[in-house]
Design a protein around this motif. Structure first.
Motif, mmCIF file in Angstrom:
data_model
loop_
_atom_site.group_PDB
_atom_site.id
_atom_site.type_symbol
_atom_site.label_atom_id
_atom_site.label_comp_id
_atom_site.label_asym_id
_atom_site.label_seq_id
_atom_site.Cartn_x
_atom_site.Cartn_y
_atom_site.Cartn_z
ATOM 1 N N PHE A 207 0.917 -1.077 0.121
ATOM 2 C CA PHE A 207 -0.037 -0.113 -0.018
ATOM 3 C C PHE A 207 0.779 1.348 -0.005
ATOM 4 N N GLN A 208 2.150 1.162 0.593
ATOM 5 C CA GLN A 208 2.931 2.421 0.593
ATOM 6 C C GLN A 208 3.476 2.643 -0.742
ATOM 7 N N GLU A 209 3.483 1.757 -1.501
ATOM 8 C CA GLU A 209 4.121 1.847 -2.763
ATOM 9 C C GLU A 209 2.862 2.152 -4.044
ATOM 10 N N SER A 210 1.820 2.305 -3.654
ATOM 11 C CA SER A 210 0.643 2.279 -4.291
ATOM 12 C C SER A 210 0.870 3.707 -5.444
ATOM 13 N N GLU A 211 1.421 4.679 -4.486
ATOM 14 C CA GLU A 211 1.508 6.111 -5.176
ATOM 15 C C GLU A 211 2.358 5.901 -6.546
ATOM 16 N N ILE A 212 3.491 5.106 -6.102
ATOM 17 C CA ILE A 212 4.589 5.117 -7.279
ATOM 18 C C ILE A 212 4.042 4.373 -8.357
ATOM 19 N N LEU A 213 3.408 3.249 -7.944
ATOM 20 C CA LEU A 213 2.724 2.485 -9.020
ATOM 21 C C LEU A 213 1.637 3.184 -9.767
ATOM 22 N N GLU A 214 0.942 3.986 -9.308
ATOM 23 C CA GLU A 214 -0.065 4.806 -9.974
ATOM 24 C C GLU A 214 0.516 5.772 -10.932
ATOM 25 N N GLN A 215 1.768 6.382 -10.362
ATOM 26 C CA GLN A 215 2.500 7.337 -11.401
ATOM 27 C C GLN A 215 3.015 6.651 -12.454
ATOM 28 N N ILE A 216 3.678 5.323 -12.045
ATOM 29 C CA ILE A 216 4.257 4.747 -13.285
ATOM 30 C C ILE A 216 3.117 4.367 -14.316
ATOM 31 N N ASP A 217 2.075 3.964 -14.018
ATOM 32 C CA ASP A 217 0.594 3.691 -14.754
ATOM 33 C C ASP A 217 0.452 5.012 -15.712
ATOM 34 N N ARG A 218 0.393 6.104 -14.811
ATOM 35 C CA ARG A 218 0.078 7.349 -15.659
ATOM 36 C C ARG A 218 1.150 7.672 -16.897
ATOM 37 N N GLY A 258 9.339 10.652 -15.420
ATOM 38 C CA GLY A 258 10.169 10.894 -16.672
ATOM 39 C C GLY A 258 11.065 9.861 -16.816
ATOM 40 N N LEU A 259 11.271 8.930 -16.179
ATOM 41 C CA LEU A 259 12.235 7.898 -16.399
ATOM 42 C C LEU A 259 11.519 6.894 -17.584
ATOM 43 N N ASN A 260 10.279 6.989 -17.604
ATOM 44 C CA ASN A 260 9.600 6.342 -18.705
ATOM 45 C C ASN A 260 10.381 6.876 -20.125
ATOM 46 N N GLU A 261 10.310 7.932 -20.027
ATOM 47 C CA GLU A 261 10.969 8.878 -21.355
ATOM 48 C C GLU A 261 12.335 8.246 -21.619
ATOM 49 N N VAL A 262 13.055 8.019 -20.656
ATOM 50 C CA VAL A 262 14.503 7.625 -20.680
ATOM 51 C C VAL A 262 14.548 5.940 -21.182
ATOM 52 N N LEU A 263 13.412 5.143 -20.519
ATOM 53 C CA LEU A 263 13.199 3.978 -21.056
ATOM 54 C C LEU A 263 12.936 3.482 -22.226
ATOM 55 N N ALA A 264 12.008 4.427 -22.810
ATOM 56 C CA ALA A 264 11.410 4.285 -24.197
ATOM 57 C C ALA A 264 12.480 3.949 -25.242
ATOM 58 N N PRO A 265 13.361 4.710 -25.628
ATOM 59 C CA PRO A 265 14.256 4.551 -26.694
ATOM 60 C C PRO A 265 15.062 3.139 -26.479
ATOM 61 N N LEU A 266 15.414 2.701 -25.386
ATOM 62 C CA LEU A 266 16.203 1.384 -25.032
ATOM 63 C C LEU A 266 15.092 0.249 -25.462
ATOM 64 N N PHE A 267 14.002 0.358 -25.034
ATOM 65 C CA PHE A 267 13.150 -0.773 -25.027
ATOM 66 C C PHE A 267 12.617 -0.788 -26.626
ATOM 67 N N TYR A 268 12.584 0.194 -27.460
ATOM 68 C CA TYR A 268 11.941 0.432 -28.696
ATOM 69 C C TYR A 268 13.096 -0.202 -29.687
ATOM 70 N N VAL A 269 14.479 0.185 -29.597
ATOM 71 C CA VAL A 269 15.749 -0.583 -30.207
ATOM 72 C C VAL A 269 15.576 -2.035 -30.070
ATOM 73 N N LEU A 270 15.711 -2.350 -28.798
ATOM 74 C CA LEU A 270 15.799 -3.909 -28.438
ATOM 75 C C LEU A 270 14.516 -4.532 -28.810
#
Length: 432
Positions: A207-218, A258-270
């Motif tokens: 439950f303490q991590e639920s806020e982070i999970l929601e942010q990741i989803d968004r 914003g880490l999702n934006e950093v992750l995106a090019p890596l995942f796209y290429v691989l």
């Protein structure tokens, strides 16, 4: 007596390195296509050597996002030659990283039924060893490890507790020799209760991590919505799992927006690896490449280090010093006269590794140079940021606070050849 300002290097005044003011509003940096502006009519000063022709051809090809046209005969030939060099470098029993980095700085060619970028990035990030014979073992080991991470970090508490209970029961049967009979009724301890506030309670941690999970989803849902690749549900789930596991495995960083934006090019290429044995395991490979990439920038994402000598404020200060060293006139106008400090525009440049400043395809090409540069991604990124300022110096020198902030927060389309060439001219001058 007033101190004379440091002279501006002659090569900075060449029209080749200055983007002329645009009559219209700068194009959306999320555009999917990129076309370099037409070459300026004035010839560059003889003291300013133009970028190598081979580099120009490769950059022009990559800048259009992989589109090959009939009139690109010379560029296509150079691209084919460069691709052959990459294949030769990657086919050796032990890959020469110095040679691979040199080639990567020229631009990694793609398209045409062959794409070496996934393998090149894995090597540049240190995910794969240089010995080819070790690749199958390392890939199998890392992919198996990621599978274990998913079991450990992605299961909800009830499923975890069920598996723990089954494991205990299985061990008990082995010890007592029980083979048949009714399953014993297990008692729910206070720590296992969903309403428990105990520090070791799986439910409390969940439950303490639920806020982070929601942010990741968004954030995952907002990742490049203009590209169908990132709109696919399966790809969104992969990004989500990677970010959740990363946040739990590395609590010092956790998840920063914003880490999702950093992750995106890596995942796209691989994920777009033409080798299906690799593309099907792209999620696992991307996770470890992401960890390697972030490890070089991790202090930028740790809030408690912001004001330290290794935090983001220190990095922004280095950018300021780098600009002052190479173009004191521009630095003085920016920071003394108009009060446009790096934190107003470069915070996003640095923390998101330029993913929001250029089109997606151009960003991937910039990353080729950033990952391949022998000085390492952090220093190379700062040189590119400084080059971005120098490239639009004429517009900045006539702008006030508002105009310059708008320009730098919506960086105009530019010729990536020129940008990377200027960044290369700043090599070896990083402030300590």
């Amino acid at each position: 007596m007033r101190k004379k300002a440091k002279a501006v290097p002659e090569w900075l005044n060449s029209p080749l390195w200055s983007t002329p003011p645009l009559a219209s509003t700068p194009a959306d940096p999320f555009g999917t296509d990129f076309s370099p502006p037409p070459a300026p009519s004035p010839k560059p000063s003889p003291s300013v050597p133009p970028p190598p022709m081979r580099e120009q051809a490769v950059d022009s090809y990559a800048g259009r996002g992989g589109e090959i046209r009939e009139e690109d005969g010379a560029g296509a030939a150079l691209r084919a030659h460069l691709l052959a060099d990459f294949k030769a470098a990657l086919s050796k029993k032990v890959v020469n990283m110095g040679e691979l980095r040199r080639l990567a700085c020229l631009g990694v060619p793609d398209g045409g039924g062959t794409d070496v970028r996934p393998l090149v990035w894995k090597l540049l990030l240190g995910y794969l060893p240089t010995e080819r014979s070790l690749w199958p073992y390392e890939l199998e080991k890392k992919r198996s490890q990621y599978s274990a991470y998913k079991d450990e970090f992605l299961l909800n508490p009830s499923e975890k507790l069920r598996r723990i209970e089954e494991s205990k029961l299985s061990r008990k049967k082995e010890l007592t020799g029980e083979r048949n009979g009714l399953l014993p009724r297990s008692e729910v301890t206070n720590e296992e209760h969903p309403l428990s506030f105990g520090k070791s309670s799986l439910w409390n941690q969940y439950f303490q991590e639920s806020e982070i999970l929601e942010q990741i989803d968004r954030d995952v849902k907002r990742t490049h919505p203009d590209k169908s690749f990132f709109s696919a549900k399966s790809n969104q789930e992969s990004l989500r799992r990677i970010l959740i596991i990363f946040s739990r495995l590395y609590p010092s960083v956790r998840y920063v927006q914003g880490l999702n934006e950093v992750l995106a090019p890596l995942f796209y290429v691989l994920k777009n690896d033409l080798d299906t044995s690799n593309s099907t395991s792209a999620e696992a490979d991307t996770f470890f490449c992401f960890v390697e990439l972030i490890s070089g920038f991790k202090n930028n994402y740790c809030k408690h280090l912001d004001n330290s000598r290794v935090g983001i404020r220190s990095i922004l200060s280095k950018l300021s010093q780098l600009l002052k060293k190479h173009d004191e006139e521009l630095w003085r106008h920016m920071e003394v006269i108009t009060k446009v400090y790096p934190q107003y525009y470069a915070f996003r440049w640095i923390t998101l590794l330029l993913t929001m400043e250029f089109s997606f395809n151009v960003c991937i090409h910039i990353w080729d140079a950033m990952l391949g540069d022998p000085e390492g991604p952090p220093d190379t990124l700062l040189r590119i940021c400084c080059a971005m300022l120098i490239l639009v110096r004429k517009r900045l020198l006539v702008g006030d606070f508002t105009a310059n902030i708008q320009l730098l927060q919506h960086y105009p389309q530019t010729n990536i050849d020129h940008l990377l060439h200027i960044a290369n001219r700043l090599r070896g001058t990083m402030p300590s």
